[in-house]
Design a protein around this motif. Sequence first.
Motif, short mmCIF file in Angstrom:
data_model
loop_
_atom_site.label_atom_id
_atom_site.label_comp_id
_atom_site.label_asym_id
_atom_site.label_seq_id
_atom_site.Cartn_x
_atom_site.Cartn_y
_atom_site.Cartn_z
N SER A 2 0.84 -1.20 0.00
CA SER A 2 0.00 0.00 0.00
C SER A 2 0.87 1.25 0.00
N THR A 3 0.31 2.35 -0.48
CA THR A 3 1.04 3.63 -0.50
C THR A 3 1.50 3.98 0.90
N THR A 7 5.54 4.42 2.01
CA THR A 7 5.95 5.84 2.07
C THR A 7 6.35 6.21 3.50
N ARG A 11 7.92 11.79 4.00
CA ARG A 11 7.47 11.92 2.61
C ARG A 11 5.94 12.09 2.55
N LEU A 15 3.34 14.72 0.12
CA LEU A 15 2.54 14.22 -1.01
C LEU A 15 1.41 15.19 -1.35
N ASP A 18 -3.73 12.58 -5.71
CA ASP A 18 -4.23 11.22 -5.44
C ASP A 18 -3.31 10.44 -4.51
N ALA A 19 -1.98 10.69 -4.63
CA ALA A 19 -1.04 9.96 -3.77
C ALA A 19 -1.30 10.29 -2.30
N LYS A 20 -1.55 11.57 -2.01
CA LYS A 20 -1.83 11.98 -0.62
C LYS A 20 -3.16 11.38 -0.16
N GLU A 22 -4.56 8.69 -1.13
CA GLU A 22 -4.38 7.25 -0.89
C GLU A 22 -3.62 7.02 0.42
N PHE A 23 -2.53 7.79 0.61
CA PHE A 23 -1.71 7.66 1.82
C PHE A 23 -2.56 7.90 3.07
N SER A 157 -5.62 16.38 0.48
CA SER A 157 -4.66 16.29 -0.61
C SER A 157 -4.47 17.64 -1.29
#
Length: 267
Positions: A2-3, A7, A11, A15, A18-20, A22-23, A157
Amino acid sequence: MSTFRATSAERGTTLTGDAKLEFVSQLFDVVAHRYDAVNAVLALGFVDRWRRKALSAGLVATFAPAFARGRRVFRRGDSVLDVGCGTGNVTRFLEYEAMNYLALDVVGVDCSKNMIEEARRLTPGEAKYEVGNAGKLRFADASFDCVTTCYTLRNFSDVPETLREMFRVCKPNGTLLILDAFPPTGIFGAVLRLWLRFVLPLVGALMTGEKKAYAYLGTSIERARTPREVADELEALGAEAVEISALFPFGAASAIIARKPFDGSSK
Ligand SMILES: C[S@@+](CC[C@H](N)C(=O)[O-])C[C@H]1O[C@@H](n2cnc3c(N)ncnc32)[C@H](O)[C@@H]1O
């Protein structure tokens, strides 16, 4: 993997997009079952106390009398959207506990499905919770009398996009209420920073086995926008009567209350 697992906490705070999303969703999925318990221990009950204070009309009268003369945060029968509702603390306080006499109709939205599951488990009755992204709310313009968000901003995000969405779904003459932890300042701020950097991850790890999640949460507070910056962003959207109310010295927690004007289309 998983992200969130792949991560680092450091980090994670940098972010975006979408990455943030997801995180953060995966982080809160992981800690959902202990989220309130860890908060109660780590913040010595202050997180809950500040939330109650910010949500109760008393806050307006106590900290922003000029604004309170104009209107209260909630009026009887108001529809309320709580963005990033987590385990449903805002819904329970407003709809089922201290302020149930106002007969508010609260909808809670959160990107973490486990937080939403906890909210449903902890809330009696038919409370309205749904999984959704604060940056892309599914509601029509001017849907709610009041839009709240507590302890969420630094996790979003895209903060400007989310503030825009909150402003958009708020009715003209409706209220926006933001409560958050902010970067602590001054000498006591240095002590709080040590707490955020060392004690928070340690206690979080002991209580949940998820040190990274709590390292991220501490760092995210240190790097958060200031209340003034958030207030400026709301004013740039067209919000009126923007008031910052410090709930704790050295900027550690503040509420920001604003009104959408009658002609309040988003700028
Ligand atoms: C620190 S918790 C606060 C929960 C709750 N507001 C409270 O006062 O206890 C932050 C919440 O924001 C949610 N969140 C973060 N980014 C989000 C997004 N883009 N859309 C919806 N919820 C989000 C997280 O899943 C988490 O439940």
